[in-house]
Design a protein around this motif. Structure first.
Motif, mmCIF file in Angstrom:
data_model
loop_
_atom_site.group_PDB
_atom_site.id
_atom_site.type_symbol
_atom_site.label_atom_id
_atom_site.label_comp_id
_atom_site.label_asym_id
_atom_site.label_seq_id
_atom_site.Cartn_x
_atom_site.Cartn_y
_atom_site.Cartn_z
ATOM 1 N N GLY A 213 -60.166 -68.011 44.420
ATOM 2 C CA GLY A 213 -59.900 -68.444 43.335
ATOM 3 C C GLY A 213 -58.767 -67.914 42.947
ATOM 4 O O GLY A 213 -57.700 -67.277 43.271
ATOM 5 N N VAL A 214 -58.534 -67.972 41.284
ATOM 6 C CA VAL A 214 -57.345 -67.532 40.710
ATOM 7 C C VAL A 214 -57.990 -67.013 39.483
ATOM 8 O O VAL A 214 -58.775 -67.564 38.809
ATOM 9 C CB VAL A 214 -56.306 -68.529 40.471
ATOM 10 N N ARG A 215 -57.176 -66.058 38.855
ATOM 11 C CA ARG A 215 -57.758 -65.269 37.482
ATOM 12 C C ARG A 215 -56.342 -65.140 36.682
ATOM 13 O O ARG A 215 -55.370 -64.602 37.230
ATOM 14 C CB ARG A 215 -58.237 -63.920 37.829
ATOM 15 N N GLU B 95 -64.511 -70.197 34.741
ATOM 16 C CA GLU B 95 -65.410 -68.977 33.797
ATOM 17 C C GLU B 95 -64.344 -68.425 32.801
ATOM 18 O O GLU B 95 -63.173 -68.053 33.300
ATOM 19 C CB GLU B 95 -66.014 -68.061 34.824
ATOM 20 N N LEU B 96 -64.643 -68.032 31.727
ATOM 21 C CA LEU B 96 -63.965 -67.452 30.722
ATOM 22 C C LEU B 96 -64.749 -66.000 30.307
ATOM 23 O O LEU B 96 -66.025 -66.152 29.869
ATOM 24 C CB LEU B 96 -63.794 -68.111 29.431
ATOM 25 N N ILE B 97 -64.023 -64.869 30.578
ATOM 26 C CA ILE B 97 -64.216 -63.472 29.982
ATOM 27 C C ILE B 97 -63.749 -63.329 28.738
ATOM 28 O O ILE B 97 -62.594 -62.800 28.676
ATOM 29 C CB ILE B 97 -64.366 -62.675 31.096
ATOM 30 N N LYS B 98 -64.525 -63.415 27.449
ATOM 31 C CA LYS B 98 -63.491 -63.587 26.325
ATOM 32 C C LYS B 98 -63.079 -61.873 25.907
ATOM 33 O O LYS B 98 -62.476 -61.928 25.393
ATOM 34 C CB LYS B 98 -64.586 -64.168 25.175
ATOM 35 N N LEU C 118 -59.339 -65.959 32.289
ATOM 36 C CA LEU C 118 -59.435 -67.269 32.789
ATOM 37 C C LEU C 118 -59.921 -67.206 34.243
ATOM 38 O O LEU C 118 -58.884 -67.171 34.988
ATOM 39 C CB LEU C 118 -58.599 -68.305 32.228
ATOM 40 N N LEU C 119 -61.237 -67.540 34.864
ATOM 41 C CA LEU C 119 -61.327 -67.409 36.350
ATOM 42 C C LEU C 119 -61.504 -68.854 36.719
ATOM 43 O O LEU C 119 -62.424 -69.542 36.293
ATOM 44 C CB LEU C 119 -62.522 -66.530 36.662
ATOM 45 N N ILE C 120 -60.809 -69.330 37.864
ATOM 46 C CA ILE C 120 -61.091 -70.533 38.368
ATOM 47 C C ILE C 120 -61.672 -70.159 39.746
ATOM 48 O O ILE C 120 -60.817 -69.757 40.687
ATOM 49 C CB ILE C 120 -59.878 -71.532 38.200
ATOM 50 N N PHE C 121 -62.864 -70.575 40.373
ATOM 51 C CA PHE C 121 -63.255 -70.428 41.425
ATOM 52 C C PHE C 121 -63.057 -71.746 42.210
ATOM 53 O O PHE C 121 -63.635 -72.976 41.737
ATOM 54 C CB PHE C 121 -64.761 -69.915 41.582
#
Length: 289
Positions: A219-221, A239-242, A247-250
């Motif tokens: 993935g990419v962050r 996925e978003l870690i506020k 921003l993580l894209i798996f």
């Protein structure tokens, strides 16, 4: 002509006209020519504003430096011929010329960064949801859809073959990784589907390729420095870690990654493109394994 050269060209013409008018006004009205620096700041700020809106910080610095080169050569010559900007002949030497150029470059970049900061503030408050919903719907309806699935092997091959890649995401299909063979412009063509530039520039934030303990890219962050449209966060694999604005894209089901090998902190070729119902984010590829 590309937008970058249009911004540079208009900026160069603006500073030359301003140098001419300021020189004539200084001679005619008797005010100190140095006061004209205020107008120069405004011109470079405008250049920085539009350069940032169209291409990000790299465009800001590049356009500002090129306009400054015109200003410090042809512009200085024009003002010198008219009178107030003339450089005394006893000071005309290579060190002095070098100092003038370096000072002009620093002045132009700092002024342009003021404009880019304004663009950044205003850009952060813009909503791109309307653009997301209305991007070229008619043309998109005639395009062949992207493939619904990519295997891990296919993704790995693309990631380690192309210098620039796009990660296409949507709410109804898993992420796909596609290679970009040509330079990135206002449009991005991915497997027959057209994506249009969102106008966010080429800086979304630093990004890391997420690697498993075996070294596979899963993935990419992105450490977000730009507001993105809300529908993007509802796409599959996202996925978003506020707390940290991550921003993580798996790319698949695997979510466990090795932090020690996932700290690229890259920052180039990072743009957001929109189609009718998909997003595409571009990145520098992680390179060969």
């Amino acid at each position: 002509m590309s937008p970058f050269w249009k911004i540079f060209g208009l900026g160069a013409v603006a500073v030359l006209i301003f140098d001419t008018v300021a020189s004539l006004a200084s001679n005619g009205l008797g005010f100190p020519y140095g006061y004209a620096a205020i107008g120069s700041v405004l011109i470079y700020a405008v250049v920085g504003y539009f350069a940032f809106r169209r291409g990000g910080l790299i465009w800001v610095v590049g356009a500002a430096v090129l306009v400054a080169l015109v200003d410090a050569t042809l512009g200085l010559y024009i003002s010198g011929q008219i009178g107030p900007g003339a450089l005394p002949t006893d000071r005309f030497s290579i060190p002095v010329i070098a100092t003038v150029l370096v000072s002009a470059f620093i002045f132009s970049v700092l002024s342009a960064l003021v404009g880019s900061a304004l663009a950044r503030v205003l850009h952060g408050h813009r909503s791109v949801n309307n653009a997301y919903m209305s991007v070229n719907v008619e043309r998109q309806s005639t395009q062949a859809p992207l493939a619904p699935f990519m295997s891990r092997v296919q993704m790995e091959t693309v990631l380690h073959t192309y210098g620039t890649v796009a990660v296409a995401i949507s709410s109804d299909s898993p992420p796909m990784v596609l290679g970009i063979a040509n330079s990135i412009g206002a449009e991005l063509h991915l497997n027959g589907e057209v994506f249009l530039d969102s106008g966010k520039g080429d800086w979304l934030g630093f990004y890391d390729w997420l690697r498993s303990t075996s070294g596979q890219v899963i993935g990419v962050r992105i450490w977000l420095d730009t507001k993105l449209p809300r529908p993007l966060f509802k796409c599959q694999g996202v996925e978003l870690i506020k707390a940290d604005q991550q921003l993580l894209i798996f790319f698949g089901q695997e979510r466990q990654f090795d932090e020690s090998s996932s700290g690229d902190q890259d920052f180039c070729s990072n743009q957001l493109f929109l189609s009718k119902d998909r997003f595409a984010l571009t990145f520098n590829g992680p390179g060969p394994t």
